[in-house]
Scaffold this motif. Structure first.
Motif, mmCIF file in Angstrom:
data_model
loop_
_atom_site.group_PDB
_atom_site.id
_atom_site.type_symbol
_atom_site.label_atom_id
_atom_site.label_comp_id
_atom_site.label_asym_id
_atom_site.label_seq_id
_atom_site.Cartn_x
_atom_site.Cartn_y
_atom_site.Cartn_z
ATOM 1 N N GLY A 11 -2.351 -4.412 -2.110
ATOM 2 C CA GLY A 11 -1.282 -3.419 -1.366
ATOM 3 C C GLY A 11 -0.909 -2.418 -2.707
ATOM 4 O O GLY A 11 -1.438 -2.670 -3.669
ATOM 5 N N ASP A 12 -0.571 -1.452 -2.102
ATOM 6 C CA ASP A 12 -0.032 -0.128 -2.799
ATOM 7 C C ASP A 12 1.090 -0.596 -3.893
ATOM 8 O O ASP A 12 0.904 -0.242 -4.740
ATOM 9 C CB ASP A 12 0.579 0.884 -1.905
ATOM 10 C CG ASP A 12 -0.613 1.471 -1.201
ATOM 11 O OD1 ASP A 12 -1.930 1.231 -1.451
ATOM 12 O OD2 ASP A 12 -0.223 2.039 -0.178
ATOM 13 N N ASP A 13 1.930 -1.439 -3.572
ATOM 14 C CA ASP A 13 2.964 -1.962 -4.547
ATOM 15 C C ASP A 13 2.371 -2.554 -5.914
ATOM 16 O O ASP A 13 2.624 -2.334 -6.938
ATOM 17 C CB ASP A 13 3.824 -3.134 -3.950
ATOM 18 C CG ASP A 13 4.715 -2.659 -3.194
ATOM 19 O OD1 ASP A 13 4.895 -1.040 -2.900
ATOM 20 O OD2 ASP A 13 5.285 -3.206 -2.392
ATOM 21 N N ASP A 14 1.100 -3.358 -5.683
ATOM 22 C CA ASP A 14 0.575 -3.838 -7.031
ATOM 23 C C ASP A 14 -0.125 -2.850 -7.775
ATOM 24 O O ASP A 14 -0.164 -2.563 -8.768
ATOM 25 C CB ASP A 14 -0.550 -4.877 -6.536
ATOM 26 C CG ASP A 14 0.218 -6.402 -5.714
ATOM 27 O OD1 ASP A 14 1.495 -6.319 -6.184
ATOM 28 O OD2 ASP A 14 -0.438 -6.775 -5.149
ATOM 29 N N ARG A 15 -0.762 -2.000 -6.689
ATOM 30 C CA ARG A 15 -1.637 -0.866 -7.556
ATOM 31 C C ARG A 15 -0.497 0.127 -8.538
ATOM 32 O O ARG A 15 -0.805 0.549 -9.530
ATOM 33 C CB ARG A 15 -2.383 0.187 -6.529
ATOM 34 C CG ARG A 15 -2.871 1.101 -7.293
ATOM 35 C CD ARG A 15 -3.778 1.871 -6.333
ATOM 36 N NE ARG A 15 -3.111 2.565 -5.091
ATOM 37 C CZ ARG A 15 -2.247 3.471 -5.289
ATOM 38 N NH1 ARG A 15 -2.170 4.241 -6.350
ATOM 39 N NH2 ARG A 15 -1.505 3.882 -3.952
ATOM 40 N N ARG A 16 0.577 0.357 -7.874
ATOM 41 C CA ARG A 16 1.593 1.358 -8.515
ATOM 42 C C ARG A 16 2.206 0.418 -9.763
ATOM 43 O O ARG A 16 2.400 1.068 -10.764
ATOM 44 C CB ARG A 16 2.637 1.644 -7.394
ATOM 45 C CG ARG A 16 2.127 2.931 -6.787
ATOM 46 C CD ARG A 16 3.342 3.437 -5.871
ATOM 47 N NE ARG A 16 3.759 2.493 -5.048
ATOM 48 C CZ ARG A 16 3.597 2.390 -3.769
ATOM 49 N NH1 ARG A 16 2.672 3.294 -3.311
ATOM 50 N NH2 ARG A 16 4.201 1.684 -2.893
ATOM 51 N N GLU A 19 -0.322 0.641 -12.491
ATOM 52 C CA GLU A 19 -0.500 2.254 -12.875
ATOM 53 C C GLU A 19 0.863 2.324 -13.880
ATOM 54 O O GLU A 19 0.717 3.287 -14.954
ATOM 55 C CB GLU A 19 -0.430 3.114 -11.885
ATOM 56 C CG GLU A 19 -1.764 3.176 -10.959
ATOM 57 C CD GLU A 19 -1.770 3.944 -9.943
ATOM 58 O OE1 GLU A 19 -3.012 4.824 -9.559
ATOM 59 O OE2 GLU A 19 -0.646 4.337 -9.436
ATOM 60 N N HIS A 88 -7.501 -4.010 -7.216
ATOM 61 C CA HIS A 88 -6.544 -3.013 -6.928
ATOM 62 C C HIS A 88 -6.863 -1.343 -6.941
ATOM 63 O O HIS A 88 -6.099 -0.517 -6.601
ATOM 64 C CB HIS A 88 -5.280 -3.368 -7.842
ATOM 65 C CG HIS A 88 -4.782 -4.694 -7.766
ATOM 66 N ND1 HIS A 88 -4.016 -5.144 -6.781
ATOM 67 C CD2 HIS A 88 -5.050 -5.439 -8.651
ATOM 68 C CE1 HIS A 88 -3.829 -6.390 -6.936
ATOM 69 N NE2 HIS A 88 -4.307 -6.801 -8.282
ATOM 70 N N VAL A 90 -7.655 0.273 -9.730
ATOM 71 C CA VAL A 90 -6.993 0.809 -10.995
ATOM 72 C C VAL A 90 -7.271 -0.001 -12.196
ATOM 73 O O VAL A 90 -7.289 -1.115 -12.085
ATOM 74 C CB VAL A 90 -5.525 1.185 -10.728
ATOM 75 C CG1 VAL A 90 -4.807 -0.195 -10.571
ATOM 76 C CG2 VAL A 90 -4.743 1.800 -11.847
#
Length: 538
Positions: A11-16, A19, A88, A90
């Motif tokens: 999910g995008d939340d984990d990636r962000r 980061e 993820h 990243v």
């Protein structure tokens, strides 16, 4: 990656979060594996990494080289970074917080320039009997052979050449933390395995420090002991900031940025307590690996000196009775390797996890008392059992039939045998336990080791789904706690924020297992004379 790692989150939340550095990183140096674990702000696992390593027996000393420490840390960290990228997309370059834990105790002595004076002496070394005996009498509390002060005092007694040059001593976690931050500090849990802690102050016991300085006055040991030991900090404190040199030590690629806050470095016993939410009075945990130990959080001090019990603390500084055994599941794993080789030899190869699981499940069909089989798992000396050296043994009575089920049940019982001898001391002291939590690879096969441990201890045993994530996850939680700003104590933080909805399975002791294990343990205790005789001739 091994098959025991937690499933990937997406999910995008984990990636962000990765980061932005809204994460916490925990690294633990265990006996056979260095593990790294990255979590989000709620304790969920985002990525993991590990590298294998092994101690060496060099000139009569169990040790790891500092080069092996550096190489293993870098390999585990690189594995974690790669896992984050695979999961993820990243590669992390910073974190909200970090922390390091490792095997407790042992002896790392440095000169004023920070150079190691003698090879690292791990907890596994039992060459400190004279020092430990003298210090136990001097301090009025049990000083086990593996404690750092026992190693230091043995070196002083033996007039080792390096003693006059000592300017600091620390543990393995303390060494790595100093490489990362430049600070000579320890978490109180790890520090409590170096020298006794005063529960009233949360620091080293000043009266006992003075007693030690008095008996070493006139020896080659320079200065006071307090000047050599690391500063003590409780969980929740910031214990330093990642320096540029520290970042390069962990990540030679240059991607990791300096400036990350670090929590106090801890021992593997403390991170095991955190990883199982066993930091409140009347709770405890059992950690099973190369060694096996139980940590029981006390409501009150115990009376007298008990050779079987260490008095240490939680990472928050609360008093703990620790039953530490040098020998855990390694002999059981060796037998699993034998059966795995047999399966391959007959053309039915299986991976090690499948072999281990099949053998553990077979143990469920064994007789409650092990069917007349005794299994001794002592690869190394075991002070609680009165053994200076170990000799793994299988002994059985000829009147009862040897079966695979009884052999494996006895082997699992043998993992818990020495631990049970120490736990009987706590029972005699009327120490109350509401529940034990367990973690370690042996508990991955559901309903076997957990059930037998409940029967051995006579209390409910809980294994959470997070149990296989172990000490690195516990260290990451301590790092997150240091920067959470919640104001809650550690027990409340873990219960309310991390474990409130965590899936777990509790097994209550079966009366048949309790009676069977008690009969096994009586024979086990009597049969220790057989192992002592074997050590005398083999």
């Amino acid at each position: 990656m091994t098959t025991t790692e937690p499933a990937a989150r997406a999910g995008d939340d984990d990636r962000r979060a990765i980061e932005d550095g809204r994460t916490a990183l925990g690294i633990e140096l265990g006996s056979t594996r260095i593990k790294a674990c990255l979590i989000d702000e709620d304790g969920a696992v985002l990525a993991v990494g590990n590298s294998a390593w092994e101690n060496a027996y060099v000139e009569g000393v169990w040790t790891y080289s500092l080069d092996a420490v550096e190489q293993g840390l870098r390999a585990a960290y690189a594995d974690l970074v790669g896992d984050a990228e695979r999961r993820h997309g990243v590669r992390p370059s910073t974190y909200g917080a970090m922390g390091v834990s490792a095997m407790m105790h042992g002896y790392l002595a440095f000169d004023g320039a920070g150079d190691l004076l003698t090879p690292f002496r791990t907890w596994r070394n039992t060459s400190t009997t004279d020092a430990a005996t003298e210090l136990t009498a001097l301090f009025g509390v049990n000083i086990p052979l593996r404690w750092s002060i026992a190693h230091l005092h043995q070196a002083v007694r033996d007039e080792e050449a390096h003693v006059p040059r000592i300017r600091s001593i620390t543990t393995l976690a303390g060494y790595v933390h100093r490489r990362l931050t430049g600070r000579h500090v320890l978490g109180v849990g790890d520090a409590s395995g170096m020298f006794p802690i005063d529960p009233a102050t949360g620091g080293y016991d000043a009266e006992r420090l003075a007693r030690y300085d008095e008996i070493t006055s006139g020896t080659a040991l320079p200065g006071s002991l307090a000047e050599l030991l690391p500063e003590v900090l409780p969980a929740g404190e910031i214990a330093g900031i990642l320096t540029p040199e520290g970042a390069a030590f962990l990540d030679p690629t240059g991607a990791l940025r300096a400036g990350v806050p670090l929590c106090p470095p801890e021992g593997d016993a403390g991170t095991g307590m955190v990883a199982t939410n066993a930091v409140a009075p009347r709770t405890g945990n059992v950690s099973a690996g190369t060694s096996i130990f139980a940590m029981v959080v006390l409501e009150r001090a115990l009376g007298g000196i008990h050779d079987e019990i260490d008095f240490v603390t939680t990472p928050a500084g609360d008093p703990v009775a620790m039953v530490h055994c040098n020998n855990g599941a390694s002999e059981l794993a060796a037998w699993a390797d034998v059966f795995g080789a047999f399966a391959a030899a007959i053309g039915a190869p299986r991976d090690s996890d499948a072999v281990f699981a099949a053998l553990l499940r077979e143990a469920l069909d064994g007789d409650p008392d092990g069917g007349g089989v005794l299994a001794y798992n002592h690869l190394a000396g075991e002070p609680i059992a009165g053994l200076a050296e170990g000799r793994p043994l299988i002994v059985r009575t000829p009147a009862r039939r040897l079966t695979l089920a009884n052999l494996m049940r006895a082997q699992v019982y043998g993992v818990f045998g020495t631990l049970s001898l120490g736990m009987r001391v706590l029972a005699d002291e009327d120490v109350q336990l509401d529940r034990m939590y367990a973690h370690g690879g042996i508990f991955r096969t559901a309903g076997v080791a957990q059930r037998f441990l409940a029967g051995a201890l006579g209390v409910p045993v809980t294994v959470a789904e997070t149990a296989s994530e172990g000490g690195a996850w516990g260290m990451a939680l301590l790092a997150a706690y240091a920067t959470a700003g919640s104001g809650a104590d550690l027990s409340a933080y873990l219960s309310d924020r991390v474990f409130a909805a965590a899936p777990a399975r509790t097994v209550h002791p079966d009366p048949v297992d309790v009676a069977g294990y008690a009969a096994y343990l009586d024979r086990y205790r009597a049969g220790l004379a057989v192992e002592a005789a074997a050590a005398a001739v083999l």
